[in-house]
Design an enzyme around this catalytic site. Structure first.
Site: not given
Ligand code: F6P
Length: 356
Positions: A10, A112, A134-135, A230, A283
């Site tokens: 991400g 990951g 961002i986490d 979430e 993000r």
């Molecule tokens: O790891 C960053 C993040 O924005 C998490 O906060 C969120 O759960 C996930 O990625 C969302 O992923 P995607 O962009 O694949 O929907």
């Protein structure tokens, strides 16, 4: 010297600022350096999709969100599963690395991506990685780039909700990203004066949440704001096995945890509930000044590791100093909020409820 670079998983606001930090330092300090940017992360490395970068590519991008070389999610658990043509993905990546005669590979990524970086290290590649997410859930570093920018956006969202919640006397839930951890929700919640903060690390009791809302109503407060991660989970659900909880979520009629929490509060209080999900806006946009500084420092430090040929490590932060952490220590571990951390006690002292 030829150096490969990629952004994986991400995105976040500060990827370009970080790459700029690496590139500027290398161009300044190393004679004859060439940077190869792999397009869309590990996918570009697998399928030889890359761009030979020039110093101009890294100019004017300090404040630009996203990533100039693109990103994609390439799950670590599928790295050893052959691709559609039956090729071993790790072997494909090694082949490209060797074919291009790279000195090393610079990886900007989250959990990951760090696991894959470690796998490539085990396979003999020279890897330097940088902590993006961002986490803020990467083990070994107190701070990741992207986190503070996301805190700003999530806080802005809660600030905006505050004024409308106050006008209407409603209970509002703002659902904040963060995957399995509560850092973003905790910081955005405190920063914007949320009344109740629910995070995965502190399972909530819905009756305690309702009691906190009722207490506010009794005190004459016409509205309540909940910052809900979430990944927030109730005390009952926390008792389920991973498999059982996954099945419960899959069968849930609610699009996300906030809607279930909202419904349960509505049933117990009769109050009108609204749910807001800022989602991927968290993000987006440009990096905040804190992240621009952090990314520039991380980038310069990663370049220095390349100059010293100190490979197999991730750049990190400890007590405001830049550190180098072996990838095998980082890979596969989550940095969660410790419920015993003083920040929780301080938030509680302010009157914030965690529903526990
Ligand atoms: O790891 C960053 C993040 O924005 C998490 O906060 C969120 O759960 C996930 O990625 C969302 O992923 P995607 O962009 O694949 O929907």
């Amino acid at each position: 010297m030829r150096v490969g670079i990629l952004t994986s998983g991400g995105d976040c606001q500060s990827l370009n600022a970080t790459m700029r930090g690496v590139a500027k330092t290398l161009y300044n300090k190393v004679k004859n350096v060439e940077i190869i940017g792999f397009i869309e992360g590990y996918k570009g490395l697998m399928y030889e999709n890359y761009k030979v970068m020039s110093p101009a590519d890294f100019s004017g991008i300090l404040t630009e969100g996203g990533t100039i070389i693109g990103t994609s999610r390439q799950p670590f658990k599928l790295m050893r599963t052959p691709d559609a043509d039956g090729n071993d993905k790790v072997e494909l990546m090694k082949k490209t690395y060797k074919k291009l005669k790279l000195e090393c590979l610079v990886v900007l990524g989250g959990n990951g991506s760090q696991k894959t970086a470690n796998l490539l290290r085990e396979e003999g590649l020279n890897v330097v990685s940088l902590p993006k997410t961002i986490d803020n859930d990467l083990y070994g570093t107190s701070m990741t780039f992207g986190f503070q920018s996301a805190v700003n956006i999530a806080s802005d969202a809660i600030d905006c909700i505050h004024t409308t919640a106050a006008s209407h006397g409603r209970v509002f839930i703002v659902e904040v990203m963060g995957h399995k951890v509560g850092w973003l929700t905790l910081h955005a919640g405190i920063a914007s004066g949320a009344d109740i903060i629910l995070i995965p690390e502190i399972p909530y009791d819905i009756d305690k949440v309702v009691a906190a809302i009722k207490k506010r109503t009794k005190e004459g407060k016409r509205f309540s704001i909940l910052a809900v991660a979430e990944g927030a989970i109730s005390k009952e659900d926390a008792k389920l096995s991973k498999k059982e909880y996954k099945a419960k979520l899959a069968a849930s009629p609610y699009p996300s945890v906030s809607y279930e929490i909202g419904k349960r509060i509505e049933e117990k209080t009769g109050q009108e509930i609204r749910v807001t999900i800022p989602g991927h806006t968290q993000r987006g946009g440009s990096p905040c000044p804190y992240d621009r500084v952090l990314s520039s420092r991380f980038g310069a430090a990663a370049a220095q590791m390349i100059i010293e040929k100190d490979y197999g490590k991730m750049v990190g932060m400890k007590h405001d100093e830049i550190i180098r952490i072996p990838l095998e220590e980082v890979a596969g571990k989550l940095k969660m909020v410790d419920p015993n951390n003083s920040i929780i006690a301080e938030a509680k002292a302010l009157g914030i409820s965690f529903g526990d």
